[in-house]
Design a protein around this motif. Sequence first.
Motif, short mmCIF file in Angstrom:
data_model
loop_
_atom_site.label_atom_id
_atom_site.label_comp_id
_atom_site.label_asym_id
_atom_site.label_seq_id
_atom_site.Cartn_x
_atom_site.Cartn_y
_atom_site.Cartn_z
N PHE A 123 25.32 16.34 45.15
CA PHE A 123 26.27 17.08 45.98
C PHE A 123 25.97 18.57 45.88
N ILE A 124 25.90 19.25 47.03
CA ILE A 124 25.62 20.69 47.07
C ILE A 124 26.90 21.41 47.49
N PRO A 125 27.60 22.04 46.53
CA PRO A 125 28.86 22.72 46.86
C PRO A 125 28.61 24.00 47.66
N GLN A 126 29.51 24.28 48.62
CA GLN A 126 29.40 25.48 49.44
C GLN A 126 30.63 26.37 49.33
N SER A 127 31.81 25.76 49.23
CA SER A 127 33.04 26.55 49.14
C SER A 127 34.15 25.73 48.49
N VAL A 128 35.22 26.44 48.13
CA VAL A 128 36.40 25.82 47.52
C VAL A 128 37.61 26.25 48.32
N GLU A 129 38.41 25.28 48.75
CA GLU A 129 39.68 25.58 49.42
C GLU A 129 40.80 25.46 48.39
N VAL A 130 41.61 26.49 48.31
CA VAL A 130 42.75 26.51 47.40
C VAL A 130 44.01 26.55 48.24
N LYS A 131 44.88 25.57 48.05
CA LYS A 131 46.15 25.55 48.76
C LYS A 131 47.27 25.56 47.72
N VAL A 132 48.13 26.58 47.80
CA VAL A 132 49.25 26.74 46.88
C VAL A 132 50.52 26.39 47.64
N VAL A 133 51.24 25.39 47.13
CA VAL A 133 52.45 24.91 47.79
C VAL A 133 53.64 25.12 46.85
N PRO A 134 54.41 26.19 47.07
CA PRO A 134 55.59 26.43 46.23
C PRO A 134 56.72 25.47 46.58
N SER A 135 57.58 25.20 45.61
CA SER A 135 58.69 24.26 45.80
C SER A 135 59.90 24.91 46.45
N GLY A 136 60.03 26.21 46.35
CA GLY A 136 61.21 26.89 46.88
C GLY A 136 61.25 26.92 48.40
N ARG A 137 62.45 27.02 48.94
CA ARG A 137 62.62 27.04 50.40
C ARG A 137 62.17 28.36 51.01
#
Length: 150
Positions: A123-137
């Motif tokens: 596997f040749i990595p190219q990028s990393v996606e970071v998704k931050v999902v807070p619990s607060g409204r």
Amino acid sequence: AYADVKKELNTLQEQLVKQREELAFDRGIVTPGEAKTGLHIQAFNVQSGALPNYFQFRLVLTQVRQNEKWVHGVVRLSVLGIDKGKPRRLGLTDITAPKTKELAFRFRYFQNLQGQLQLPKGFIPQSVEVKVVPSGRHESALERTFSWPT
């Protein structure tokens, strides 16, 4: 003696540069300056591990607020790259042992999340996606893509 002094000087200069980078990073957390209030992805780093296809990652989340409320939620990571000539997305469950779906966070000012990734052979990595999902409204999800270091 001159060569020894020159070598020591180079070592000290390298240490000084590293300490200045760390200080600038820490200042960004403590005094965010013009940063708008709310949750931020401050930094993401990936380094080679001790074994082939193993990598260490570090994610720093920060919160800029007038008050001192806690923020909590989850982080989802995906590594995008090429596998056998085709594009492929690997989620955390594909690249962690024990299998981890997401990373939990809970902090007031900042949190440092670290872990180990194991990529499949070839596997040749190219990028990393970071998704931050807070619990607060009142907080919305954050998403940011980082290039894989070469």
